[in-house]
Write a protein that holds these residues in place. Structure first.
Motif, mmCIF file in Angstrom:
data_model
loop_
_atom_site.group_PDB
_atom_site.id
_atom_site.type_symbol
_atom_site.label_atom_id
_atom_site.label_comp_id
_atom_site.label_asym_id
_atom_site.label_seq_id
_atom_site.Cartn_x
_atom_site.Cartn_y
_atom_site.Cartn_z
ATOM 1 N N ALA A 198 56.944 -36.132 35.700
ATOM 2 C CA ALA A 198 57.332 -35.178 36.743
ATOM 3 C C ALA A 198 58.329 -34.159 36.201
ATOM 4 C CB ALA A 198 57.933 -35.926 37.941
ATOM 5 N N LEU A 199 59.218 -34.609 35.321
ATOM 6 C CA LEU A 199 60.178 -33.703 34.693
ATOM 7 C C LEU A 199 59.463 -32.659 33.844
ATOM 8 C CD1 LEU A 199 63.090 -32.914 33.907
ATOM 9 C CD2 LEU A 199 62.981 -34.662 32.112
ATOM 10 N N VAL A 200 58.472 -33.074 33.069
ATOM 11 C CA VAL A 200 57.717 -32.139 32.223
ATOM 12 C C VAL A 200 57.017 -31.088 33.082
ATOM 13 C CG1 VAL A 200 55.759 -31.936 30.649
ATOM 14 C CG2 VAL A 200 57.407 -33.784 30.337
ATOM 15 N N MET A 201 56.370 -31.520 34.150
ATOM 16 C CA MET A 201 55.679 -30.565 35.016
ATOM 17 C C MET A 201 56.673 -29.626 35.687
ATOM 18 S SD MET A 201 52.839 -31.254 38.005
ATOM 19 C CE MET A 201 52.000 -29.841 38.776
ATOM 20 N N SER A 202 57.827 -30.137 36.095
ATOM 21 C CA SER A 202 58.851 -29.304 36.725
ATOM 22 C C SER A 202 59.377 -28.245 35.759
ATOM 23 C CB SER A 202 60.005 -30.176 37.220
ATOM 24 O OG SER A 202 59.566 -31.087 38.200
ATOM 25 N N LEU A 203 59.609 -28.627 34.507
ATOM 26 C CA LEU A 203 60.076 -27.660 33.511
ATOM 27 C C LEU A 203 59.040 -26.563 33.291
ATOM 28 C CD1 LEU A 203 61.702 -30.080 30.902
ATOM 29 C CD2 LEU A 203 62.898 -28.414 32.343
ATOM 30 N N ALA A 204 57.763 -26.940 33.298
ATOM 31 C CA ALA A 204 56.704 -25.934 33.165
ATOM 32 C C ALA A 204 56.726 -24.962 34.337
ATOM 33 C CB ALA A 204 55.342 -26.621 33.073
ATOM 34 N N MET A 205 57.039 -25.455 35.531
ATOM 35 C CA MET A 205 57.138 -24.584 36.702
ATOM 36 C C MET A 205 58.319 -23.630 36.585
ATOM 37 S SD MET A 205 56.267 -27.577 39.480
ATOM 38 C CE MET A 205 56.727 -26.632 40.932
ATOM 39 N N ALA A 226 65.464 -32.384 39.392
ATOM 40 C CA ALA A 226 66.348 -33.462 39.845
ATOM 41 C C ALA A 226 65.581 -34.550 40.585
ATOM 42 C CB ALA A 226 67.445 -32.893 40.744
ATOM 43 N N SER A 227 64.424 -34.185 41.164
ATOM 44 C CA SER A 227 63.632 -35.182 41.897
ATOM 45 C C SER A 227 62.721 -35.975 40.978
ATOM 46 C CB SER A 227 62.776 -34.484 42.964
ATOM 47 O OG SER A 227 61.722 -33.750 42.374
ATOM 48 N N SER A 228 62.854 -35.791 39.667
ATOM 49 C CA SER A 228 62.023 -36.535 38.726
ATOM 50 C C SER A 228 62.840 -37.656 38.088
ATOM 51 C CB SER A 228 61.428 -35.579 37.683
ATOM 52 O OG SER A 228 62.426 -34.832 37.027
ATOM 53 N N LEU A 229 63.138 -37.530 36.806
ATOM 54 C CA LEU A 229 63.842 -38.600 36.093
ATOM 55 C C LEU A 229 65.246 -38.868 36.639
ATOM 56 C CD1 LEU A 229 63.011 -40.474 33.810
ATOM 57 C CD2 LEU A 229 64.097 -38.908 32.196
ATOM 58 N N PRO A 230 66.060 -37.836 36.973
ATOM 59 C CA PRO A 230 67.385 -38.129 37.534
ATOM 60 C C PRO A 230 67.327 -38.944 38.822
ATOM 61 C CG PRO A 230 67.286 -35.862 36.789
ATOM 62 C CD PRO A 230 65.891 -36.393 36.705
ATOM 63 N N LEU A 231 66.356 -38.650 39.697
ATOM 64 C CA LEU A 231 66.226 -39.434 40.932
ATOM 65 C C LEU A 231 65.833 -40.871 40.613
ATOM 66 C CD1 LEU A 231 66.132 -39.729 43.999
ATOM 67 C CD2 LEU A 231 63.762 -38.909 43.929
ATOM 68 N N THR A 232 64.936 -41.035 39.652
ATOM 69 C CA THR A 232 64.548 -42.396 39.240
ATOM 70 C C THR A 232 65.779 -43.178 38.797
ATOM 71 O OG1 THR A 232 62.386 -41.593 38.503
ATOM 72 C CG2 THR A 232 63.115 -43.728 37.659
ATOM 73 N N TRP A 233 66.607 -42.544 37.980
ATOM 74 C CA TRP A 233 67.827 -43.215 37.495
ATOM 75 C C TRP A 233 68.779 -43.543 38.637
ATOM 76 C CZ3 TRP A 233 72.905 -41.555 37.867
ATOM 77 C CH2 TRP A 233 73.835 -42.337 37.187
ATOM 78 N N ALA A 234 69.024 -42.564 39.525
ATOM 79 C CA ALA A 234 69.973 -42.767 40.619
ATOM 80 C C ALA A 234 69.502 -43.863 41.571
ATOM 81 C CB ALA A 234 70.178 -41.453 41.385
ATOM 82 N N SER A 235 68.202 -43.849 41.891
ATOM 83 C CA SER A 235 67.700 -44.856 42.841
ATOM 84 C C SER A 235 67.742 -46.255 42.238
ATOM 85 C CB SER A 235 66.274 -44.502 43.276
ATOM 86 O OG SER A 235 65.390 -44.487 42.175
ATOM 87 N N GLN A 236 67.543 -46.345 40.917
ATOM 88 C CA GLN A 236 67.620 -47.651 40.264
ATOM 89 C C GLN A 236 69.064 -48.117 40.111
ATOM 90 O OE1 GLN A 236 65.398 -46.991 36.632
ATOM 91 N NE2 GLN A 236 63.437 -47.493 37.589
ATOM 92 N N ALA A 237 69.970 -47.161 39.874
ATOM 93 C CA ALA A 237 71.375 -47.517 39.646
ATOM 94 C C ALA A 237 72.117 -47.819 40.951
ATOM 95 C CB ALA A 237 72.076 -46.390 38.895
ATOM 96 N N PHE A 238 71.843 -47.035 42.000
ATOM 97 C CA PHE A 238 72.625 -47.146 43.238
ATOM 98 C C PHE A 238 71.799 -47.560 44.458
ATOM 99 C CE2 PHE A 238 74.460 -43.658 40.649
ATOM 100 C CZ PHE A 238 75.655 -44.281 40.293
ATOM 101 N N GLY A 239 70.484 -47.469 44.358
ATOM 102 C CA GLY A 239 69.625 -47.736 45.503
ATOM 103 C C GLY A 239 69.154 -46.425 46.122
ATOM 104 N N TRP A 240 67.901 -46.391 46.568
ATOM 105 C CA TRP A 240 67.362 -45.126 47.086
ATOM 106 C C TRP A 240 68.006 -44.731 48.402
ATOM 107 C CZ3 TRP A 240 64.680 -44.791 51.727
ATOM 108 C CH2 TRP A 240 64.224 -45.987 52.292
ATOM 109 N N ARG A 241 68.400 -45.699 49.235
ATOM 110 C CA ARG A 241 69.058 -45.356 50.502
ATOM 111 C C ARG A 241 70.429 -44.723 50.253
ATOM 112 N NH1 ARG A 241 66.193 -47.606 54.757
ATOM 113 N NH2 ARG A 241 64.855 -49.382 54.208
ATOM 114 N N GLU A 242 71.191 -45.327 49.367
ATOM 115 C CA GLU A 242 72.506 -44.773 49.052
ATOM 116 C C GLU A 242 72.383 -43.365 48.457
ATOM 117 O OE1 GLU A 242 72.742 -49.108 49.428
ATOM 118 O OE2 GLU A 242 71.399 -47.754 48.342
#
Length: 394
Positions: A245-252, A143-159
């Protein structure tokens, strides 16, 4: 008990998220807060160090007052409170304070799970249960990889951080409601012994060095350096960094689930850890030799580091086999002190290694080659000492 463990898994997902999300937010934090890569290395290191320093009091609390209150109260105050501080940050100092608070809040979550597993389930399946919760929890890393990138771009990282603070608070309340503490041991057993008794066990001293470095390369690369590395060497944008980051996370995730049953299949814990970490070191040194050979080659090697470097639960199971029952809480947290403390110290030192190598570098890959030497050599030193340890299974 099932609901309690479910919410502990959710809490551990949040813990994994918070320890890894700086890498993805690095570009926006540089722009909005003025945080450079070395600042973020320090902040990430503070998360791990605060987490590690809490392990001894958390171990005492698990043995004395149980996992329900220990995990829920600390997550509510430190986790949710730290996320709010992060959302309000205006300088790198505020990021440091927030990460330290979040580290305190996340410090009891995994060990509360391990305490319940050790006290309430068969010792023979401890490694499988411990690896499973690690594998499931690393969904937070995802969730801290691509989903976070999307959320921070869509709503702002502070929000996004404010929403995460609310989610963290809700999970802490659910843990308080649903976790059931294991049945208490007789008082005469609980009153005897301390962490000093664990430190007197020679069998543990050859496990500690491996524990100290086991998680360092994975945490350092996935939690911090994957973003700056891909950005500086390949010019990767936020979306590409999030995907990597998502690829590395899935490997973990795959690595943690794969490690779980291996001690029962092969009848050893020690050699599973040795072979796995040698594989991880080999991936690090290959990345050292080919730091700019192609972005997806680099991502594949970082995924291999995540896959092979997921032996944390097997190491805990190895050490736990030497603990007396009344010191279970203090035992697992002592091991976690070495594991997370080592990752924190290595994280902070990695910022200095990068900064020193950056001075006078003629190739953008050079500072990262220094990092790969640092992480790979540390892993080999840990393996060297661990090879002399006493193997034990349940």
């Amino acid at each position: 008990m099932r609901f309690g463990i479910f919410f502990l898994v959710l809490a551990y997902m949040l813990s994994q998220f918070y320890r890894a999300f700086l890498a993805v937010l690095a570009p926006v934090l540089k722009t909005d807060v003025g945080a450079q890569p070395d600042d973020l290395a320090q902040a990430s290191g503070l998360w791990f160090l605060a987490f590690a320093l809490m392990q001894l009091p958390v171990g005492w609390a698990l043995d004395k007052i149980g996992p329900r209150r220990t995990a829920s109260v600390l997550l509510a105050i430190g986790g949710a409170g730290g996320a709010v501080v992060f959302a309000m940050a205006q300088t790198p100092l505020h990021i440091n304070i927030a990460m330290a608070l979040i580290g305190i809040g996340c410090s009891p979550v995994l060990m509360a799970s391990y305490y319940i597993f050790a006290r309430s389930f068969s010792p023979a399946i401890f490694a499988t249960l411990a690896s499973s919760i690690l594998g499931a929890g690393i969904l937070g890393n995802i969730a801290s990889s691509l989903p976070l990138t999307w959320a921070s771009q869509a709503f702002g990282w502070r929000e996004t951080l404010y929403v995460l603070a609310g989610v963290t608070l809700l999970v802490s309340v659910a843990m308080f409601v649903f976790i059931k503490d294991p049945e208490a041991l007789a008082d005469e057993h609980v009153s005897k012994g301390s962490v000093l008794d664990l430190l007197k066990m020679p069998a543990l001293w050859l496990i500690f060095p491996m524990m100290f470095v086991n998680y360092a390369a994975v945490a350092g690369i996935r939690g911090l350096w994957i973003g700056p590395y891909l950005g500086d060497v390949y010019g990767a944008d936020a979306g590409t960094i999030g995907t990597a980051a998502l690829v590395m996370s899935l490997a973990m995730v795959v690595g943690n689930f794969a490690y779980g049953p291996l001690d029962r299949i092969f009848g050893t814990r020690k050699w599973i850890v040795v072979i796995g970490n040698l594989g991880g070191a080999a991936a690090v040194f290959t990345l050292l030799l080919y730091p700019s050979h192609g972005i997806w080659v680099s991502v594949a090697l970082m995924a291999a580091i995540g896959l092979f470097g997921s032996s944390f639960a097997v190491l805990i199971a190895h050490a736990r086999s030497f603990f007396p029952p009344h010191l279970t809480g203090r035992g697992v947290t002592l091991l976690n002190l070495f594991g997370i403390g080592g990752a924190g110290i290595m994280q902070s030192l990695s910022g200095r290694v990068h900064g020193a190598a950056l001075s006078g570098a003629t190739d953008p890959a050079q500072p990262y080659q220094a990092l790969f030497v640092f992480f790979g050599t540390a892993t080999l030193i840990g393996v060297f000492f661990y090879m002399f340890s006493q193997d034990r299974t349940d």
